[in-house]
Write a protein that holds these residues in place. Structure first.
Motif, mmCIF file in Angstrom:
data_model
loop_
_atom_site.group_PDB
_atom_site.id
_atom_site.type_symbol
_atom_site.label_atom_id
_atom_site.label_comp_id
_atom_site.label_asym_id
_atom_site.label_seq_id
_atom_site.Cartn_x
_atom_site.Cartn_y
_atom_site.Cartn_z
ATOM 1 N N ARG A 111 13.011 -11.357 -8.168
ATOM 2 C CA ARG A 111 14.466 -11.197 -8.290
ATOM 3 C C ARG A 111 14.906 -9.886 -7.644
ATOM 4 O O ARG A 111 14.201 -8.886 -7.722
ATOM 5 C CB ARG A 111 14.884 -11.175 -9.768
ATOM 6 C CG ARG A 111 14.532 -12.407 -10.567
ATOM 7 C CD ARG A 111 15.336 -13.600 -10.140
ATOM 8 N NE ARG A 111 15.155 -14.731 -11.050
ATOM 9 C CZ ARG A 111 15.570 -15.949 -10.777
ATOM 10 N NH1 ARG A 111 16.208 -16.200 -9.636
ATOM 11 N NH2 ARG A 111 15.373 -16.939 -11.643
ATOM 12 N N THR A 112 16.085 -9.917 -7.045
ATOM 13 C CA THR A 112 16.683 -8.667 -6.569
ATOM 14 C C THR A 112 17.353 -7.925 -7.716
ATOM 15 O O THR A 112 17.566 -6.718 -7.645
ATOM 16 C CB THR A 112 17.708 -8.948 -5.467
ATOM 17 O OG1 THR A 112 18.726 -9.827 -5.967
ATOM 18 C CG2 THR A 112 17.048 -9.582 -4.243
ATOM 19 N N GLU A 113 17.699 -8.655 -8.788
ATOM 20 C CA GLU A 113 18.406 -8.053 -9.919
ATOM 21 C C GLU A 113 17.501 -7.209 -10.803
ATOM 22 O O GLU A 113 17.954 -6.247 -11.425
ATOM 23 C CB GLU A 113 19.067 -9.143 -10.772
ATOM 24 C CG GLU A 113 20.195 -9.888 -10.094
ATOM 25 C CD GLU A 113 19.670 -11.022 -9.194
ATOM 26 O OE1 GLU A 113 20.509 -11.698 -8.593
ATOM 27 O OE2 GLU A 113 18.435 -11.220 -9.111
ATOM 28 N N ALA B 298 11.389 -4.547 -6.771
ATOM 29 C CA ALA B 298 12.760 -4.932 -7.076
ATOM 30 C C ALA B 298 13.323 -3.953 -8.080
ATOM 31 O O ALA B 298 12.592 -3.418 -8.908
ATOM 32 C CB ALA B 298 12.806 -6.355 -7.650
ATOM 33 N N TYR C 83 5.156 -9.937 -7.654
ATOM 34 C CA TYR C 83 5.360 -8.542 -8.040
ATOM 35 C C TYR C 83 4.044 -7.790 -8.109
ATOM 36 O O TYR C 83 3.082 -8.261 -8.690
ATOM 37 C CB TYR C 83 6.055 -8.462 -9.404
ATOM 38 C CG TYR C 83 6.248 -7.050 -9.906
ATOM 39 C CD1 TYR C 83 7.213 -6.241 -9.339
ATOM 40 C CD2 TYR C 83 5.461 -6.542 -10.926
ATOM 41 C CE1 TYR C 83 7.393 -4.938 -9.784
ATOM 42 C CE2 TYR C 83 5.639 -5.250 -11.379
ATOM 43 C CZ TYR C 83 6.605 -4.453 -10.800
ATOM 44 O OH TYR C 83 6.768 -3.177 -11.249
ATOM 45 N N VAL D 147 5.943 -6.515 -3.512
ATOM 46 C CA VAL D 147 7.398 -6.618 -3.533
ATOM 47 C C VAL D 147 7.891 -5.698 -4.630
ATOM 48 O O VAL D 147 7.348 -5.689 -5.729
ATOM 49 C CB VAL D 147 7.868 -8.062 -3.834
ATOM 50 C CG1 VAL D 147 9.382 -8.110 -3.938
ATOM 51 C CG2 VAL D 147 7.402 -9.018 -2.737
#
Length: 218
Positions: free
Chosen positions: A166-168, A8, A177, A6
């Motif tokens: 998190r998308t942030e 981000a 991650y 993932v």
């Protein structure tokens, strides 16, 4: 701990919403949640580390990555880090060994299967800080070791929990991650500097640590 690929974005600027989320995750990483109730744990003294190899030989590339990562954590935390000389007792050990199961999984210190892990090596005094730690990485899988490296070093420097993806912003201590190469994210650096700043002391409980953590993140 299972990691999924993932990516981000990192926080280019800390707006109020992102800052609040950084604080929420930071406080959770320190071990304060409805499920856990730890005390602030951090290194208070210089670290001497050594690399130990068992049942095989890790590549020079991953060994070099460990040295670079240790220097990076030293830079962000302000904790002096040096390689232990022969005959010196190391307070921090990085152990490369062959995994126990299927060439991939270790039986960790908690009794669970793990890709890699960190554990307190008989050296935790809540009020005087961490004094001994070990990180265990596979010696037969560079890709696996490099994905674990910063994640486990975050644990070893006092962040005992995980944060969600998190998308942030991205974080190496998120369970989901994976970075294509070793790196400490911007969020990681914010948290390391906050933990090792003057606001937070080893042994702080949740009530005292919460306002201090808020000040450290602001």
């Amino acid at each position: 701990m299972v990691l999924a690929v993932v990516f981000a974005p990192e926080p280019e600027r800390k707006g109020d919403e992102v800052e609040n989320l950084l604080f929420k995750d930071f406080y959770h990483l320190l071990g304060f949640s409805p499920e856990t109730n730890y005390q602030v744990m951090k290194w208070a003294n210089p670290i001497r580390y050594k690399i130990i190899v068992r049942n095989g030989t890790p590549s020079e590339k991953i060994v070099d990555a460990v040295h670079r990562a240790m220097l990076s954590f030293s830079d962000y935390s302000g904790v002096p880090v040096t390689v232990a000389d022969s005959g010196q007792i190391a307070s921090f050990k990085v152990l490369f060994q062959r995994p126990d199961f299927d060439g991939k999984l270790f039986l960790s210190s908690t009794g669970k299967n793990a890709l890699c892990y960190a554990h307190i090596d008989d050296g935790l005094d809540y009020h005087n800080g961490i004094s001994a730690m070990m990180v265990v990485l596979p010696n037969n899988n560079y890709d696996q070791a490099i994905r674990c490296l910063e994640h486990e070093l975050m644990h070893a420097f006092g962040f005992w929990e995980h944060v969600p993806v998190r998308t942030e912003y991205a974080s190496s201590i998120s369970k989901g991650y994976k970075s294509p190469e070793e790196r400490i994210t911007i969020a990681d650096r914010i948290w390391i500097k906050a933990l090792y700043g003057p606001e937070l002391r080893p042994g702080m409980g949740p009530d005292e640590a919460k306002p201090a953590a808020r000040r450290a993140i602001a």
